[in-house]
Design an enzyme around this catalytic site. Structure first.
Site: not given
Length: 264
Positions: A145, A158
């Site tokens: 990501s 995250y």
């Protein structure tokens, strides 16, 4: 340039939906000998597998919850049993639950790291051992990501899980280059998936019009789609990417480090 996986056996986590399913379909279309899908929902996996079999590829399902410590080894061994071996691994399974420094709880912290980091590490470990025993080359693609570069405040945990996997991707590539095992990562930007639609419309309460509004703000007029990710993953898995290893490819519409558009 031919971008194919002819004869390769591919294990895809998160392969029963979204980005993972799109990568699995790209592999099936590109000549892969076999694909094994890993996901928690066996029935959903079988529905995806049945669709992918229409491309002439042998598709299997190895259900399991990768957040459980023993699952990565179990599903890898099952994939070897089902396909006779594994040549390529795609770590696409993951959770993007919100948690900042102010509201993160240990339970959520552990759950995110268990699935997003620990599972991917031990699946890479299994593939590397398997390939070294065979003396064969192989390829790993980790779906990461853009948040790994820093991350939004509400995605602190995250972002940490993806940052850890970014480092592990490079570590694996460096440690096993002489074994001809390549490892690369996709630093993924905002992507339109079923899970993201639920997150934005329902969990975050933005309603059904969120996607149209979000896409209108993007440089290319849309969010990334799973098929965009699948094309890049296919290239990185294939021999067309040559000796490329240890790279983290930003798949995003904005250039990391560039100033905002309103800054001179």
């Amino acid at each position: 340039m031919d971008v194919t996986l002819t004869g390769k056996r591919v294990l895809v986590t998160g392969g029963t939906q979204g980005i993972g399913a799109a990568i699995a379909e790209a592999a099936a279309k590109s000549g892969a000998a076999a694909v094994t899908l890993v996901g928690r929902d066996a029935e959903k996996g079988e529905r995806v597998a049945e669709r992918l079999r229409g491309h002439g590829c042998e598709v299997k399902v190895a259900p399991g919850d990768l957040a459980e410590a023993e699952t990565p080894v179990r599903v890898f061994e099952k994939a070897v049993e089902l396909m006779g071996g594994v040549d390529c691994l795609v770590n696409s399974a993951g959770l993007s639950s919100r948690a900042s420094f102010l509201d993160a709880e240990p339970e959520l912290f552990d759950k995110l790291f268990a699935l997003n980091t620990r599972a991917g590490f031990f699946l890479m470990q299994q593939l590397i051992r398997h390939l070294k025993e065979r003396g064969d080359p192989g390829a790993i693609v980790n779906v990461l990501s853009m948040n790994a570069h820093c991350g939004a405040p509400e995605l602190a945990v995250y972002s940490g899980t993806k940052g850890a996997m970014a480092t592990l991707t490079k570590n694996a590539a460096n440690a096993h280059a002489a074994d001809r095992i390549r490892a690369n990562g996709i630093m993924l930007g905002w992507t339109d998936t079923a899970g993201e639609r639920t997150m934005q419309a329902e969990t975050l309460g933005k309603g059904e019009g969120w996607l149209e509004e979000a896409e209108a703000r993007q440089p290319f007029g849309r969010l990334l789609k799973p098929e965009d990710v699948a094309r890049l993953a296919l290239y990185l898995l294939s021999d067309a990417s040559g000796l490329q290893t240890g790279t983290l490819v930003d798949l995003e519409q904005r250039v990391s480090g560039a100033p905002p558009a309103n800054v001179g």
